[in-house]
Design a protein around this motif. Structure first.
Motif, mmCIF file in Angstrom:
data_model
loop_
_atom_site.group_PDB
_atom_site.id
_atom_site.type_symbol
_atom_site.label_atom_id
_atom_site.label_comp_id
_atom_site.label_asym_id
_atom_site.label_seq_id
_atom_site.Cartn_x
_atom_site.Cartn_y
_atom_site.Cartn_z
ATOM 1 N N SER A 72 0.826 -1.209 0.000
ATOM 2 C CA SER A 72 0.000 0.000 0.000
ATOM 3 C C SER A 72 0.856 1.254 0.000
ATOM 4 O O SER A 72 0.479 2.265 -0.585
ATOM 5 N N ARG A 73 2.014 1.201 0.632
ATOM 6 C CA ARG A 73 2.907 2.374 0.651
ATOM 7 C C ARG A 73 3.479 2.644 -0.733
ATOM 8 O O ARG A 73 3.705 3.797 -1.083
ATOM 9 N N ARG A 74 3.725 1.597 -1.510
ATOM 10 C CA ARG A 74 4.293 1.767 -2.849
ATOM 11 C C ARG A 74 3.233 2.107 -3.890
ATOM 12 O O ARG A 74 3.552 2.592 -4.962
ATOM 13 N N ARG A 75 1.991 1.860 -3.569
ATOM 14 C CA ARG A 75 0.910 2.047 -4.538
ATOM 15 C C ARG A 75 0.612 3.528 -4.766
ATOM 16 O O ARG A 75 0.625 4.335 -3.842
ATOM 17 N N ASP A 76 0.336 3.865 -6.006
ATOM 18 C CA ASP A 76 -0.083 5.219 -6.344
ATOM 19 C C ASP A 76 -1.602 5.283 -6.182
ATOM 20 O O ASP A 76 -2.341 4.698 -6.963
ATOM 21 N N TRP A 77 -2.046 5.996 -5.161
ATOM 22 C CA TRP A 77 -3.477 6.061 -4.868
ATOM 23 C C TRP A 77 -4.173 7.164 -5.662
ATOM 24 O O TRP A 77 -5.381 7.323 -5.561
ATOM 25 N N GLY A 78 -3.426 7.934 -6.431
ATOM 26 C CA GLY A 78 -4.032 8.961 -7.270
ATOM 27 C C GLY A 78 -4.375 10.245 -6.533
ATOM 28 O O GLY A 78 -5.053 11.109 -7.080
ATOM 29 N N VAL A 79 -3.939 10.366 -5.292
ATOM 30 C CA VAL A 79 -4.198 11.578 -4.513
ATOM 31 C C VAL A 79 -3.004 11.782 -3.585
ATOM 32 O O VAL A 79 -2.447 10.822 -3.058
ATOM 33 N N ASP A 80 -2.608 13.032 -3.392
ATOM 34 C CA ASP A 80 -1.444 13.287 -2.546
ATOM 35 C C ASP A 80 -1.866 13.563 -1.100
ATOM 36 O O ASP A 80 -3.026 13.781 -0.788
ATOM 37 N N ARG A 81 -0.877 13.537 -0.225
ATOM 38 C CA ARG A 81 -1.126 13.697 1.206
ATOM 39 C C ARG A 81 -1.775 15.049 1.520
ATOM 40 O O ARG A 81 -2.689 15.135 2.341
ATOM 41 N N ALA A 82 -1.315 16.104 0.881
ATOM 42 C CA ALA A 82 -1.848 17.442 1.162
ATOM 43 C C ALA A 82 -3.346 17.520 0.861
ATOM 44 O O ALA A 82 -4.110 18.143 1.612
ATOM 45 N N THR A 83 -3.777 16.877 -0.200
ATOM 46 C CA THR A 83 -5.195 16.873 -0.565
ATOM 47 C C THR A 83 -6.020 16.137 0.491
ATOM 48 O O THR A 83 -7.094 16.594 0.889
ATOM 49 N N ILE A 84 -5.492 15.020 0.969
ATOM 50 C CA ILE A 84 -6.196 14.243 2.002
ATOM 51 C C ILE A 84 -6.301 15.052 3.291
ATOM 52 O O ILE A 84 -7.370 15.142 3.905
ATOM 53 N N VAL A 85 -5.185 15.643 3.718
ATOM 54 C CA VAL A 85 -5.181 16.434 4.956
ATOM 55 C C VAL A 85 -6.164 17.599 4.841
ATOM 56 O O VAL A 85 -6.932 17.876 5.774
#
Length: 96
Positions: A72-85
């Motif tokens: 899961s850490r290596r996977r590209d989830w299509g969204v960055d951390r800043a957007t989630i936060v």
């Protein structure tokens, strides 16, 4: 039936004829545990060895929690951390 083979952190499935078999010995198994496993094997119409081998193959097929986490850490989830936060903060502000 396919057999699981672990290469690094990846489990690969192969036909039994593709792999060499190796013996595994497990020591110091409590007697009551062996009794339960033998009874389960008998109920399934299997030898204890076959019963245990089947369970070990299934265990190897399923990734461990560590393997899932690493994937899961290596996977590209299509969204960055800043957007989630930012989204979480917005939701929290809406709840107030």
């Amino acid at each position: 039936m396919q057999i699981a083979r672990i290469e690094g952190n990846v489990v690969r499935m192969s036909e039994p004829s593709d792999l060499p078999y190796r013996a595994v010995q497990i020591r110091e198994v409590p007697g009551d545990v062996v009794d339960v496993l033998q009874a389960r094997a008998a109920k399934a119409g299997l030898s204890l060895t076959t019963y245990l081998r089947n369970h070990l193959v299934e265990l190897a097929r399923k990734p461990s929690m560590t393997e899932l986490y690493e994937r899961s850490r290596r996977r590209d989830w299509g969204v960055d951390r800043a957007t989630i936060v930012s989204a979480v903060r917005d939701l929290r502000e809406d709840d107030e």
